[in-house]
Design an enzyme around this catalytic site. Structure first.
Site, PDB file in Angstrom:
ATOM      1  N   SER A 266      39.533  45.272  38.775  1.00 50.38           N
ATOM      2  CA  SER A 266      40.631  43.738  37.373  1.00 50.38           C
ATOM      3  C   SER A 266      40.304  43.778  36.298  1.00 50.38           C
ATOM      4  O   SER A 266      39.024  43.811  36.171  1.00 50.38           O
ATOM      5  CB  SER A 266      41.123  43.107  38.337  1.00 50.38           C
ATOM      6  OG  SER A 266      40.317  41.923  38.294  1.00 50.38           O
ATOM      7  N   LYS A 267      40.643  42.946  35.320  1.00 50.02           N
ATOM      8  CA  LYS A 267      40.346  42.538  33.681  1.00 50.02           C
ATOM      9  C   LYS A 267      39.207  41.624  34.471  1.00 50.02           C
ATOM     10  O   LYS A 267      38.546  41.711  33.542  1.00 50.02           O
ATOM     11  CB  LYS A 267      41.282  42.400  33.400  1.00 50.02           C
ATOM     12  CG  LYS A 267      41.047  41.778  31.688  1.00 50.02           C
ATOM     13  CD  LYS A 267      41.968  41.663  31.254  1.00 50.02           C
ATOM     14  CE  LYS A 267      42.105  39.748  30.277  1.00 50.02           C
ATOM     15  NZ  LYS A 267      40.952  39.594  29.809  1.00 50.02           N
ATOM     16  N   ARG A 268      39.741  40.816  35.427  1.00 50.05           N
ATOM     17  CA  ARG A 268      38.733  40.006  35.777  1.00 50.05           C
ATOM     18  C   ARG A 268      37.377  40.089  35.760  1.00 50.05           C
ATOM     19  O   ARG A 268      36.668  40.048  35.471  1.00 50.05           O
ATOM     20  CB  ARG A 268      39.322  39.064  36.838  1.00 50.05           C
ATOM     21  CG  ARG A 268      39.527  37.237  35.801  1.00 50.05           C
ATOM     22  CD  ARG A 268      40.578  36.518  36.882  1.00 50.05           C
ATOM     23  NE  ARG A 268      42.096  37.217  36.876  1.00 50.05           N
ATOM     24  CZ  ARG A 268      42.340  37.311  38.020  1.00 50.05           C
ATOM     25  NH1 ARG A 268      41.873  36.551  38.910  1.00 50.05           N
ATOM     26  NH2 ARG A 268      43.509  37.521  38.017  1.00 50.05           N
TER      27      ARG A 268
END
Ligand code: GLU
Length: 513
Positions: A266-268
């Site tokens: 994910s972007k995180r």
């Protein structure tokens, strides 16, 4: 075995413009592209923008710019045009209503007039009784739809303009069995499926209807998409048979996993571990938040493509470096694995390093020249090119060149005092001063010459070569890294070398009492 029809293969990448394209999406586009080129077929770009609520301004432009940068080309699509135009679903609105009506006529779909609040109420009631409310065969006869209401009432509601949706009527009590090229045979019982909305009260189709209708009309032969669409596959299979259409073949690609190996990348994860998960930089139009991109982080698009090609596909050999042309030749869906592939940021850099080392020097010089110009530094291209040759092996990105080579362009303003404290001896400054005089007197100021003079000088002083060269490096570079010291001297030139020795000695004397 992969079942390639004898007629031309036709694949599509069908993104929804709901935000930036994650590298997982780029990989889906890439695998479609490789499959199309490998099989001599067509690659199509269709924009699926029927969900107005999720529309994000700039997302479509972002997607096309990203694919362009990645070198993924389309034979048909929103920009390329083609025999099945238009390729943007919002420009095809009129088409879908007709197909929804066809399903109604075939008894495969029905009108549902339930107000959203009524359904919400049912959901809440079910929740209180620890049940889950699903609009399916077990409840549809008790709800407000054309299966439950008398015909005249249905006609009345339609005539009076009551809002409705059209739902698919999932057949009761059937076991569906179908094939996926990557996952093999899949079977699903219809009791696990709900009567999905196909056509919304705003006059727009949902993803499911528009996607299946367009894949059929655009004569798509292979649907290659991410695993997150696997749960939709039973409905899509039922839609094809509901229309009486031949189905394309399906291939659901495994997820790209977090570096830890669990869960979807994910972007995180990117923010947490400092790597981009988007191909190019994205600025959120609502919050202004910037997410970094491979392009801006200094990756070559070829390196990103090479890395993505191997995140799920296995060539069956030890080969890791593939050009796009080689991928066209080698790629096959048979060699795409079922299980997710762990994203490895170090491997991404490794790929970039490879492309950096093999990139023509002229191109690197041009790119680095731009970075230097942004810093207000202008040097002749030959000089920049020599620096590039010296630092490329130690760099993963063009952006690293500056860190590796700034001392070629500016005099250090500070010198590493820790090294001085640990490594310098009492006689070091004297030795440097004496060598400075040698430099002044020396003939041609070229690397070989400098090396020979330094060796002779050290011998004559009864010192090891390192005792001279390490402190000299510190004076010229400011720290203990960098390429061959004699070459550094030659490139800086006699005057600058002497000036740096002087400055360094003054700085060090003033800061190490
Ligand atoms: N519009 C869907 C998406 O955003 C396409 C899924 C598919 O390829 O069927 O990914």
């Amino acid at each position: 075995m992969e079942n390639i029809p004898t007629s031309e293969t036709r694949v599509r990448f069908a993104p929804s413009p709901t935000g930036p394209l994650h590298i997982g999406g780029v990989r889906t586009a890439l695998y479609n592209y490789l499959f199309a080129r490998h099989t001599g077929g067509k690659m199509i770009l269709r924009i699926e923008d029927t969900d107005k609520n999720r529309f994000v301004p700039g997302a479509e432009e972002y997607i096309t710019a990203s694919l362009e940068w990645a070198g993924i080309r389309f034979d048909e699509g929103i920009h390329a045009g083609g025999p099945f135009a238009p390729y943007r679903q919002s420009d095809r609105k009129e088409i879908y209503r007709h197909y929804a009506e066809e399903l109604l006529a075939r008894g495969q779909a029905y009108y549902a007039f339930d107000a959203p609040e009524e359904l919400e109420q049912k959901r809440k009631e079910a929740e209180q009784e620890k049940r889950v409310f699903t609009y399916d065969a077990s409840v549809r006869v008790h709800l407000k739809n054309s299966l439950a209401l008398p015909e005249d009432e249905v006609q009345q509601l339609l005539k009076s303009g009551s809002p409705f949706v059209i739902r698919f009527k999932i057949p009761e009590n059937e076991t569906l069995v179908f094939q996926d090229i990557i996952r093999g045979e899949i079977s699903v019982h219809t009791a696990t499926l709900d009567d999905k909305v196909l056509f919304k009260s705003d006059g727009m189709p949902t993803y499911h209807l528009a996607n299946v209708v367009d894949d059929h009309l655009m004569e798509i032969t292979h649907v290659i998409r991410g695993e997150e669409w696997l749960p939709s596959l039973p409905l899509h299979v039922l839609l094809y048979s509901g229309f009486g259409w031949e189905m394309p073949l399906f291939a659901h690609l495994p997820l790209i996993l977090k570096p830890e190996g669990t869960g979807k990348l994910s972007k995180r994860d990117g923010d947490r571990l400092g790597f981009p998960v988007f191909p190019i930089e994205w600025k959120d139009p609502f919050t202004g938040e910037i997410s970094s991109g491979y392009r801006e982080a200094g990756y070559f698009s070829e390196a990103m493509v090479n890395m993505l090609a191997l995140l799920g596909w296995n060539p069956g050999t030890e080969q890791e470096i593939f050009s796009m042309d080689e991928l066209f030749r080698e790629f096959s869906l048979e060699r795409v694995g079922k299980s997710g592939s762990r994203f490895d940021p170090a491997k991404a850099r490794w790929f970039n390093h490879h492309y950096l080392v093999n990139c023509p020097t002229g191109e690197l010089t041009q790119r680095f020249g731009k970075i230097l110009a942004e810093k207000g530094i202008r040097r002749n291209p030959d000089y920049i090119e020599r620096v590039v040759e010296l630092v490329r092996e130690r760099s993963d990105f063009v952006n690293d060149f500056w860190t590796q080579s700034h001392f070629f362009f500016e005099t250090p303003s500070a010198w590493d005092l820790d090294t001085v404290r640990k490594k310098w001896k009492e006689e070091t400054p004297g030795l440097l001063r004496a060598f400075r005089d040698v430099i002044l007197e020396m003939g041609e100021f070229r690397a070989e010459n400098i090396k020979a003079e330094a060796e002779a000088f050290a011998r004559q002083q009864g010192a090891g070569l390192g005792q001279l060269m390490s402190p000299l490096r510190l004076c010229l570079v400011g720290a203990t890294f960098g390429p061959d010291l004699a070459l550094i001297c030659e490139m800086l030139g006699r005057e600058e070398v002497m000036a740096r020795i002087d400055k360094a000695l003054v700085y060090i004397a003033a800061n190490t009492v």
